[in-house]
Design a protein around this motif. Sequence first.
Motif, short mmCIF file in Angstrom:
data_model
loop_
_atom_site.label_atom_id
_atom_site.label_comp_id
_atom_site.label_asym_id
_atom_site.label_seq_id
_atom_site.Cartn_x
_atom_site.Cartn_y
_atom_site.Cartn_z
N GLN A 1 2.45 -63.27 -44.04
CA GLN A 1 0.74 -62.96 -43.88
C GLN A 1 0.04 -63.93 -44.89
O GLN A 1 -1.16 -64.07 -43.70
CB GLN A 1 0.40 -61.22 -45.22
CG GLN A 1 1.78 -60.01 -44.85
CD GLN A 1 0.58 -59.65 -44.29
OE1 GLN A 1 -0.05 -59.60 -43.53
NE2 GLN A 1 1.47 -58.97 -43.34
N GLU B 1 0.52 -66.85 -43.58
CA GLU B 1 0.65 -68.03 -42.10
C GLU B 1 -0.11 -67.68 -41.80
O GLU B 1 -1.17 -68.25 -40.61
CB GLU B 1 1.88 -67.92 -42.74
CG GLU B 1 2.91 -68.51 -43.13
CD GLU B 1 4.38 -69.36 -42.25
OE1 GLU B 1 4.61 -70.14 -41.90
OE2 GLU B 1 4.92 -68.19 -42.06
N ARG B 2 0.20 -66.18 -41.03
CA ARG B 2 -1.39 -65.76 -39.71
C ARG B 2 -2.34 -65.93 -40.26
O ARG B 2 -3.45 -66.09 -39.66
CB ARG B 2 -0.64 -64.49 -40.05
CG ARG B 2 0.04 -63.68 -38.77
CD ARG B 2 0.48 -62.27 -38.34
NE ARG B 2 0.58 -61.71 -39.78
CZ ARG B 2 1.90 -61.23 -39.53
NH1 ARG B 2 3.14 -62.04 -38.94
NH2 ARG B 2 1.84 -60.82 -40.59
#
Length: 117
Positions: free
Chosen positions: A55, A57-58
């Motif tokens: 989450q 990283e996104r």
Amino acid sequence: MNDHEAIAALGALAQESRLQVYRRLMKAGPSGISAGDLAEQIGVSRSSLSFHIAQLERAGLVQARKQHRNIFYSVEIDAMRQLLIFLTQDCCNGSPDICGDLVVTAAFCGTIPETGQ
């Protein structure tokens, strides 16, 4: 940074475990921390850590790098700087008596002071 990116970043941080992960990574600095050590320090399973890291990283707040057999995670300092600037750029319509140096502080967040070397 635009509204969509800011919402993604704030949404990623709006969960207790992810906020703990992010704060721990911020404390570790650019060198980051291994996935196993991070899971242990935060007190979550490795699978749970993987979910939370994904989450972050996104949202562009965290990066992963492989070193030998380990994965190390670290914060994307520039992403947080951009988020802070986005949130404070219109502070009190630029009134210095109200905002003080909030915008300037956000702009310099995470910069490394020059050592003269």
